[in-house]
Design an enzyme around this catalytic site. Structure first.
Site, PDB file in Angstrom:
ATOM      1  N   LYS A 103       0.935  -1.079  -0.130  1.00  0.00           N
ATOM      2  CA  LYS A 103       0.166   0.012  -0.223  1.00  0.00           C
ATOM      3  C   LYS A 103       0.946   1.278  -0.194  1.00  0.00           C
ATOM      4  O   LYS A 103       1.898   1.394   0.740  1.00  0.00           O
ATOM      5  CB  LYS A 103      -0.997  -0.234   1.176  1.00  0.00           C
ATOM      6  CG  LYS A 103      -1.694   1.065   1.524  1.00  0.00           C
ATOM      7  CD  LYS A 103      -2.955   1.127   0.428  1.00  0.00           C
ATOM      8  CE  LYS A 103      -3.531   2.708   0.547  1.00  0.00           C
ATOM      9  NZ  LYS A 103      -4.495   2.727  -0.753  1.00  0.00           N
ATOM     10  N   GLY A 104       0.575   2.364  -0.628  1.00  0.00           N
ATOM     11  CA  GLY A 104       1.376   3.529  -0.590  1.00  0.00           C
ATOM     12  C   GLY A 104       1.605   4.013   0.556  1.00  0.00           C
ATOM     13  O   GLY A 104       0.746   4.178   1.491  1.00  0.00           O
ATOM     14  N   LYS A 143       5.777   5.079 -11.109  1.00  0.00           N
ATOM     15  CA  LYS A 143       4.575   4.809 -11.393  1.00  0.00           C
ATOM     16  C   LYS A 143       4.099   5.954 -12.115  1.00  0.00           C
ATOM     17  O   LYS A 143       3.827   6.939 -11.477  1.00  0.00           O
ATOM     18  CB  LYS A 143       3.875   4.372 -10.377  1.00  0.00           C
ATOM     19  CG  LYS A 143       1.977   3.831 -10.738  1.00  0.00           C
ATOM     20  CD  LYS A 143       1.688   3.058  -9.277  1.00  0.00           C
ATOM     21  CE  LYS A 143       0.261   2.525  -9.822  1.00  0.00           C
ATOM     22  NZ  LYS A 143      -0.277   1.810  -8.660  1.00  0.00           N
ATOM     23  N   CYS A 194       0.293  12.256  -7.375  1.00  0.00           N
ATOM     24  CA  CYS A 194      -0.128  12.799  -5.962  1.00  0.00           C
ATOM     25  C   CYS A 194      -0.171  14.299  -5.819  1.00  0.00           C
ATOM     26  O   CYS A 194       0.751  14.883  -6.631  1.00  0.00           O
ATOM     27  CB  CYS A 194       0.948  12.429  -4.804  1.00  0.00           C
ATOM     28  SG  CYS A 194       0.263  12.396  -3.326  1.00  0.00           S
ATOM     29  N   GLY A 242      -3.929  -5.697 -10.094  1.00  0.00           N
ATOM     30  CA  GLY A 242      -4.723  -4.945  -8.807  1.00  0.00           C
ATOM     31  C   GLY A 242      -6.016  -5.310  -8.464  1.00  0.00           C
ATOM     32  O   GLY A 242      -6.459  -6.322  -7.601  1.00  0.00           O
TER      33      GLY A 242
END
Ligand SMILES: Cc1cc2nc3c(=O)[nH]c(=O)nc-3n(C[C@H](O)[C@H](O)[C@H](O)COP(=O)(O)O)c2cc1C
Ligand code: FES
Lengths: 301, 262
Positions: A43-44, A163, A128, A263
């Protein structure tokens, strides 16, 4: 089946699991052999823990789903202290997905992970918003993206995967910018912004109104972008977007990807990634192709 | 917790779009309030699994029984599946209802398919004098209560149209029944749960609710099923998010920020 992505990252096979769809990896141990896949994306991770967005955060769409999780995560320190030790007994590669709202947040997270042997590579999520730049996405401006990548490059010797967000007019410009800035590999795509309206309530279905679309619905867009990017960069590409089966994964590989990430499929079938590995093996056998490398970019166009 | 293929033993219409589904699916340790996620389509539309509460355990863990109502694409596909067909079942999931020390104080409150988690509890606690309150649209739906009535538990109904029991909301029934030392367990639509929580609070009773929410994974990894809750201190500013699938679906109603729910 093994794949060398350069920068010190060699995978036993080309199948990874995508960030945000596989927790911190260990949650899937009851359902599959973690060692059967090439690696897992966490997870980020951010510098501090994040609670995420108000609910509802997800909604199903035709052949897909929207999410506005808001990058909720335990924070890089808790990841290192609580999650990473549990992954040590597995051979599968652990790739930490990192993000920040400022460049210095990105580099701080990367520094903390640098000394962790259990982390084999970083994936830098540039989709982001940059709070210092008034919320302009790092991932939508090639110059901003390059700045983040250069800064993280300075603090990490690990393999650095970058990414990309699909939310741009020309994905090739972004890919070239992050390659020049020092990316060892490029993964794409992240989710595509979307919205669903509740007709009875005349309101958006999600509390944040919009969310990121994932799942089979985005696959053709993702394949097209991988194909385009493969024509303009020389670093390996990791294809992401709507992969449910081995044949989906093969589309990406033939179009130019050296590896893939599974995913949303992990939500539908917890061992989807293992099935993709098996299916690719079968295809190579049936087609008498000696290695996955020979298949990468083998598209007849 | 496992993901395994299950064979449909039966898939019977009950009444008004309600169905009872029996699945050959070996299980251990299933408790009232646990749920499972069913994959109703082999393809990608609908993409995600459907969460259904476990209604009963069959033949000492050889199978499970579920109750569902046809409301959309997923449940329509499910209702067309036949005996002998297979589907993937993930579970058992969630925390389930707590074991009770004073089951004679238990009042179960259900709306529609929200009765699912209560059949096992009714079987266990009918003899202790627990009560079961049910909100229905109309009398015809009362057929879904057959099993629960057969346990001998005290059942009270409300209907929207007054064709059975009291006309109005199930919370009107609760207002009359609830006492300070009652333990209220509720499952049903969000609006109903909110009212149940308020009624219980006014009476000073404790109340546990089983929440429904949009879910993708069911195992705590997508972080999609978040619900806002008070932190340990219970002070207004101290809030956090819990996951309905792993922290719940059963929550103490006092822990939930009801105004933040959609
Ligand atoms: C619920 C959810 C959470 C996600 N969280 C992250 C994240 O934290 N960081 C990130 O880089 N991508 C995140 N993604 C994007 C995925 O990693 C992936 O790029 C995208 O879902 C497309 O692949 P898919 O169609 O196979 O799901 C998330 C996706 C979903 C569905
Ligand atoms: S449904 Fe995915 S975390 Fe609860």
């Amino acid at each position: 089946m093994s794949v060398n992505l350069g920068g010190g990252l060699r995978l036993s096979n080309p199948v990874l699991t995508a960030s945000g769809t596989f927790g911190y990896g260990i949650e899937f141990a009851p359902f599959m052999k973690l060692n059967a896949i090439g690696g897992i994306l966490t997870k980020g991770l951010s510098l501090l823990p994040r609670e995420g967005n108000p609910a509802p955060r997800i909604v199903e769409t035709p052949s897909g789903m929207l999410n506005s999780i808001g990058l909720a995560n335990v924070g890089v320190d808790a990841f290192i202290n609580e999650k990473l030790p549990k992954l040590k007994k597995y051979k599968t590669k652990v790739i930490a997905n990192i993000f920040g709202e400022t460049i210095s947040e990105y580099t701080k997270v990367a520094r903390k992970l640098e000394s962790e042997k259990g982390v084999h590579a970083l994936e830098v999520n540039i989709s982001c918003p940059n709070v210092k730049k008034g919320g302009i996405g790092f991932g939508t401006d090639p110059r901003e993206a390059a700045k983040v990548v250069r800064a993280v490059r300075k603090v990490t010797k690990k393999h650095m995967m970058v990414k990309l967000s699909p939310n741009v007019t020309d994905i090739k410009l972004m890919a070239k910018a992050v390659e020049r800035a020092g990316a060892d590999s490029i993964s794409l795509i992240n989710t595509i912004p979307g919205m669903v309206v509740d007709v009875n309530k005349r309101r958006p279905m999600l509390a944040m109104k919009m969310g990121g679309l994932s799942g089979p619905a985005i696959k053709p867009i993702a394949v097209r972008m991988v194909y385009e990017v493969s024509k303009v960069v020389s670093v390996p590409i990791i294809g992401i977007g709507g992969i449910m089966t081995a044949r989906d994964a093969l589309e990406f590989i033939i179009a130019g990807a050296s590896a893939v990430q599974v995913g949303t499929a992990n939500f539908v079938t917890p061992d989807a990634s293992v099935k993709v590995v098996r299916g690719i093996e079968d295809y190579l056998m049936e087609e008498k192709i000696g290695s996955i490398k020979k298949l990468t970019g083998s598209i007849i166009d | 917790m496992k993901n395994a293929s299950a064979t449909i033993l039966y898939n019977k219409p009950l009444t008004s779009g309600y169905y009872k589904l029996g699945l050959g699916w070996k299980n251990k340790g299933v408790r009232p309030g646990h749920f499972v996620m069913l994959r109703v389509s082999g393809g990608s539309d609908p993409l995600l699994r459907r969460a259904l509460g476990v209604y009963d355990v069959l033949r000492r863990g050889q199978g499970i029984e579920l109750i569902y109502k046809v409301v959309g694409k997923g449940t329509t596909i499910l209702s067309n599946m036949e005996k002998g067909e297979c589907l993937d079942v993930l579970g058992p999931l969630g925390n389930g209802f707590k074991k009770l020390k004073t089951p004679e104080k238990l009042i179960m409150v259900a709306g529609g398919v929200g009765l699912a988690p209560f059949f096992m509890l009714a079987k266990e606690h009918a003899k202790h004098g627990a009560k079961f309150l049910m909100g229905l649209r109309t009398k015809a739906e009362a057929k879904i209560l057959g099993d629960i009535k057969a346990t001998g538990i005290k059942v009270l109904c409300s209907t929207d149209d007054g064709t059975l029991g009291t006309r109005g909301f199930v919370t009107d029934l609760l207002k009359k029944e609830v006492k300070k030392d009652s333990i209220v367990y509720a499952c049903g639509p969000m609006g109903m749960l909110k009212s149940v929580a308020m009624v219980a609070k006014e009476a000073g009773a404790c109340c546990y609710v089983s929440l429904e929410g949009a879910m993708a994974c069911g195992i705590g990894v997508c972080l999609g099923c978040a619900v806002k809750t008070y932190g340990a201190s219970h002070k207004p500013g101290d809030t956090t998010y819990n996951m309905v699938c792993t922290d719940g679906p059963v929550f103490n109603s006092e822990d939930i920020l009801w105004d933040e729910l959609g």
